[in-house]
Scaffold this active site. Structure first.
Site, PDB file in Angstrom:
ATOM      1  N   ASP A 171       0.844  -1.198   0.000  1.00  0.00           N
ATOM      2  CA  ASP A 171       0.000   0.000   0.000  1.00  0.00           C
ATOM      3  C   ASP A 171       0.883   1.254   0.000  1.00  0.00           C
ATOM      4  O   ASP A 171       0.628   2.224  -0.709  1.00  0.00           O
ATOM      5  CB  ASP A 171      -0.906  -0.003   1.240  1.00  0.00           C
ATOM      6  CG  ASP A 171      -1.617  -1.332   1.389  1.00  0.00           C
ATOM      7  OD1 ASP A 171      -2.467  -1.642   0.546  1.00  0.00           O
ATOM      8  OD2 ASP A 171      -1.292  -2.093   2.321  1.00  0.00           O
ATOM      9  N   HIS A 200      -4.753  -3.381   5.948  1.00  0.00           N
ATOM     10  CA  HIS A 200      -4.466  -3.637   4.527  1.00  0.00           C
ATOM     11  C   HIS A 200      -5.791  -4.055   3.881  1.00  0.00           C
ATOM     12  O   HIS A 200      -6.085  -5.233   3.694  1.00  0.00           O
ATOM     13  CB  HIS A 200      -3.419  -4.745   4.381  1.00  0.00           C
ATOM     14  CG  HIS A 200      -3.234  -5.182   2.959  1.00  0.00           C
ATOM     15  ND1 HIS A 200      -2.761  -4.356   1.975  1.00  0.00           N
ATOM     16  CD2 HIS A 200      -3.490  -6.365   2.345  1.00  0.00           C
ATOM     17  CE1 HIS A 200      -2.735  -5.010   0.828  1.00  0.00           C
ATOM     18  NE2 HIS A 200      -3.173  -6.234   1.021  1.00  0.00           N
TER      19      HIS A 200
HETATM   20  N1  NAI Z   1      -0.590  -8.254   2.177  1.00  0.00           N
HETATM   21  C1  NAI Z   1      -0.556  -7.965   0.901  1.00  0.00           C
HETATM   22  O1  NAI Z   1      -0.244  -6.828   0.526  1.00  0.00           O
HETATM   23  C2  NAI Z   1      -0.892  -8.995  -0.138  1.00  0.00           C
HETATM   24  C3  NAI Z   1      -1.398 -10.204   0.228  1.00  0.00           C
HETATM   25  N2  NAI Z   1      -1.712 -11.138  -0.719  1.00  0.00           N
HETATM   26  C4  NAI Z   1      -2.228 -12.424  -0.223  1.00  0.00           C
HETATM   27  O2  NAI Z   1      -1.179 -13.391  -0.213  1.00  0.00           O
HETATM   28  C5  NAI Z   1      -1.746 -14.699  -0.247  1.00  0.00           C
HETATM   29  C6  NAI Z   1      -1.049 -15.574  -1.279  1.00  0.00           C
HETATM   30  O3  NAI Z   1      -1.266 -15.053  -2.563  1.00  0.00           O
HETATM   31  P1  NAI Z   1      -0.778 -15.838  -3.882  1.00  0.00           P
HETATM   32  O4  NAI Z   1       0.622 -16.302  -3.740  1.00  0.00           O
HETATM   33  O5  NAI Z   1      -1.143 -14.984  -5.009  1.00  0.00           O
HETATM   34  O6  NAI Z   1      -1.753 -17.077  -3.829  1.00  0.00           O
HETATM   35  P2  NAI Z   1      -1.585 -18.492  -4.575  1.00  0.00           P
HETATM   36  O7  NAI Z   1      -2.904 -19.170  -4.496  1.00  0.00           O
HETATM   37  O8  NAI Z   1      -0.917 -18.338  -5.884  1.00  0.00           O
HETATM   38  O9  NAI Z   1      -0.557 -19.233  -3.618  1.00  0.00           O
HETATM   39  C7  NAI Z   1      -0.865 -19.555  -2.316  1.00  0.00           C
HETATM   40  C8  NAI Z   1      -0.097 -20.826  -1.995  1.00  0.00           C
HETATM   41  O10 NAI Z   1      -0.266 -21.084  -0.622  1.00  0.00           O
HETATM   42  C9  NAI Z   1      -0.435 -22.474  -0.457  1.00  0.00           C
HETATM   43  N3  NAI Z   1      -1.103 -22.690   0.818  1.00  0.00           N
HETATM   44  C10 NAI Z   1      -2.408 -22.530   1.125  1.00  0.00           C
HETATM   45  N4  NAI Z   1      -2.631 -22.858   2.410  1.00  0.00           N
HETATM   46  C11 NAI Z   1      -1.441 -23.207   2.918  1.00  0.00           C
HETATM   47  C12 NAI Z   1      -1.022 -23.654   4.191  1.00  0.00           C
HETATM   48  N5  NAI Z   1      -1.881 -23.803   5.202  1.00  0.00           N
HETATM   49  N6  NAI Z   1       0.293 -23.928   4.371  1.00  0.00           N
HETATM   50  C13 NAI Z   1       1.175 -23.797   3.367  1.00  0.00           C
HETATM   51  N7  NAI Z   1       0.829 -23.399   2.132  1.00  0.00           N
HETATM   52  C14 NAI Z   1      -0.456 -23.092   1.920  1.00  0.00           C
HETATM   53  C15 NAI Z   1      -1.226 -22.910  -1.680  1.00  0.00           C
HETATM   54  O11 NAI Z   1      -1.072 -24.284  -1.931  1.00  0.00           O
HETATM   55  C16 NAI Z   1      -0.605 -22.053  -2.746  1.00  0.00           C
HETATM   56  O12 NAI Z   1       0.492 -22.687  -3.381  1.00  0.00           O
HETATM   57  C17 NAI Z   1      -3.244 -14.501  -0.501  1.00  0.00           C
HETATM   58  O13 NAI Z   1      -3.948 -14.558   0.726  1.00  0.00           O
HETATM   59  C18 NAI Z   1      -3.287 -13.082  -1.066  1.00  0.00           C
HETATM   60  O14 NAI Z   1      -4.549 -12.481  -0.898  1.00  0.00           O
HETATM   61  C19 NAI Z   1      -1.538 -10.911  -2.028  1.00  0.00           C
HETATM   62  C20 NAI Z   1      -1.015  -9.709  -2.455  1.00  0.00           C
HETATM   63  C21 NAI Z   1      -0.674  -8.660  -1.543  1.00  0.00           C
HETATM   64  O1  OAA Z   2      -6.068  -7.384  -3.330  1.00  0.00           O
HETATM   65  C1  OAA Z   2      -5.776  -8.556  -3.020  1.00  0.00           C
HETATM   66  O2  OAA Z   2      -6.590  -9.416  -2.705  1.00  0.00           O
HETATM   67  C2  OAA Z   2      -4.334  -8.904  -2.969  1.00  0.00           C
HETATM   68  C3  OAA Z   2      -3.728  -7.859  -2.140  1.00  0.00           C
HETATM   69  O3  OAA Z   2      -3.797  -7.877  -0.935  1.00  0.00           O
HETATM   70  C4  OAA Z   2      -3.231  -6.659  -2.832  1.00  0.00           C
HETATM   71  O4  OAA Z   2      -2.948  -6.686  -4.037  1.00  0.00           O
HETATM   72  O5  OAA Z   2      -3.116  -5.647  -2.159  1.00  0.00           O
END
Ligand code: NAI
Ligand code: OAA
Length: 338
Positions: A171, A200
């Site tokens: 952010d 967030h």
């Molecule tokens: N804080 C932030 O600014 C942001 C947060 N996110 C969040 O990050 C998270 C991951 O996003 P992506 O990598 O795009 O998702 P993705 O679906 O591509 O990857 C998530 C991975 O986590 C694994 N996983 C799920 N539960 C698990 C567990 N209990 N233990 C170990 N591995 C587990 C899945 O098998 C998958 O490989 C989502 O919740 C997303 O919303 C995404 C972008 C920014």
């Molecule tokens: O928007 C979402 O769900 C993934 C995230 O947290 C971001 O891009 O800030």
């Protein structure tokens, strides 16, 4: 020269870095950069501990990631532990990036994944408590990141709660970029003293009232109409805009923000203000205690410190109240996990 560098590098003990959800899209963007030294510095060898779900597809994908890490021949990468065993994944780790969780899809808010994801962070908090170093520094990325970090901290009584942080850096960086674009800054790095307060989520408060570019006030050079109707909503809704455009949520920028969050925490910000989600207990702004809240911090010697003395105007106070209310609602919804 080359030989001397190699010699210097090899004298530093490796640290252990856990990354959960390692075969996911953020993991894929994150791991090569950690192994290349972008997070902990060019002289710090690392051993990566990669956790995935106990699912054949996820574990096969993880195996592919490990092969690619080998194929990069990173000099700083001194080992990889790839596992679905959570205690192995967190065994003696110095850092933990908790990424693995369900992402939201189009039309959803981040709080909509709370029910599915919250339980993961209870289990992971407990496992960190049992297996990680007591000094482990934790950055929670999986959404809703602030509340998930609070759940993990609550389940790890032997680790200081202040070691659990959530990622507000994406952010923060989004807000810096919007200001730099608006005012034609030659580099985004010229934007300073920006803060993203709160959750967030769509209630976050990107606050440019103290921001400067090369010492000049940003607020004095933009109109309030742009701030309230374009800047703030653009930053608040950027994640949704990326999901709409890509069909999946941000990954390269999220990985970049995670690297910056941990790097600055560990190596310091040199006086620059960054936004981090940290426990609100004892904060100087009167934000309700017991929440994980985005605050302005500077970091030095591996510690973050809240920047004091910033003011909110009436609009800012209203925004802060809304984001506190949302965090309290999220906390109430997971009280059985705390
Ligand atoms: N804080 C932030 O600014 C942001 C947060 N996110 C969040 O990050 C998270 C991951 O996003 P992506 O990598 O795009 O998702 P993705 O679906 O591509 O990857 C998530 C991975 O986590 C694994 N996983 C799920 N539960 C698990 C567990 N209990 N233990 C170990 N591995 C587990 C899945 O098998 C998958 O490989 C989502 O919740 C997303 O919303 C995404 C972008 C920014
Ligand atoms: O928007 C979402 O769900 C993934 C995230 O947290 C971001 O891009 O800030």
């Amino acid at each position: 020269m080359f030989v001397a560098r190699r010699f210097m590098t090899s004298s530093v003990q490796p640290v252990r870095v856990a990354v959960t959800g390692a075969a996911g899209q953020i993991g894929y963007a994150l791991l090569p950069r950690i192994a290349a030294g972008e997070m902990l510095g060019p002289n710090q060898p690392v051993i990566l501990h990669l956790l995935e779900r106990d699912d054949p597809k996820a574990l096969a994908a993880l195996e592919g990631v490990v092969m690619e890490l080998q194929d990069c021949a990173f000099p700083l990468l001194r080992g990889v532990v790839a596992t679905s065993d959570i205690n192995k994944a967190f065994d003696s780790v110095d850092y933990a990036l908790l990424v693995g969780a369900k992402p939201r899809g189009p039309g959803m808010e981040r709080a909509d994944v709370l029910k599915d994801n919250a339980a993961i962070f209870k289990v992971q908090g407990r496992a960190l408590n049992e297996s990680a170093k007591k000094s482990v520094k934790v950055c929670v990325v999986g959404n809703p990141a602030n509340t998930n970090a609070m759940i993990a901290a609550a389940n790890a009584p032997n680790i200081p709660a202040t070691n659990f942080t959530s990622m507000m850096r994406l952010d923060h960086d989004r807000a810096m970029a919007q200001i730099a674009l608006k005012l034609g800054a030659s580099s985004v790095a010229d934007v300073e003293k920006l803060v993203v307060w709160g959750n967030h989520s769509a209630t976050q408060y990107p606050d440019l009232s103290n921001a400067v570019i090369k010492g000049k006030s940003v607020a004095k050079n933009v109109d309030q109409e742009w701030v309230r109707n374009t800047f703030i909503p653009t930053v608040q809704q950027r994640g949704a805009a990326i999901i709409k455009a890509r069909g999946v949520s941000s990954a390269a920028s999220a990985a970049n923000a995670a690297i910056a969050h941990v790097r600055d925490w560990v190596l310091g910000t040199n006086g620059r203000i960054v936004s981090m989600g940290i426990p609100s207990d004892g904060n100087p702004y009167g934000v309700k205690e017991g929440l994980l809240f985005g605050f302005p911090v500077t970091c030095q010697n591996g510690q973050y410190k809240i920047v004091e003395g910033l003011q909110w105007d009436e609009f800012g106070k209203g925004a802060i109240e809304r984001t506190i209310k949302e965090l309290q609602e999220e906390k109430d919804a997971v009280k059985h996990l705390l």
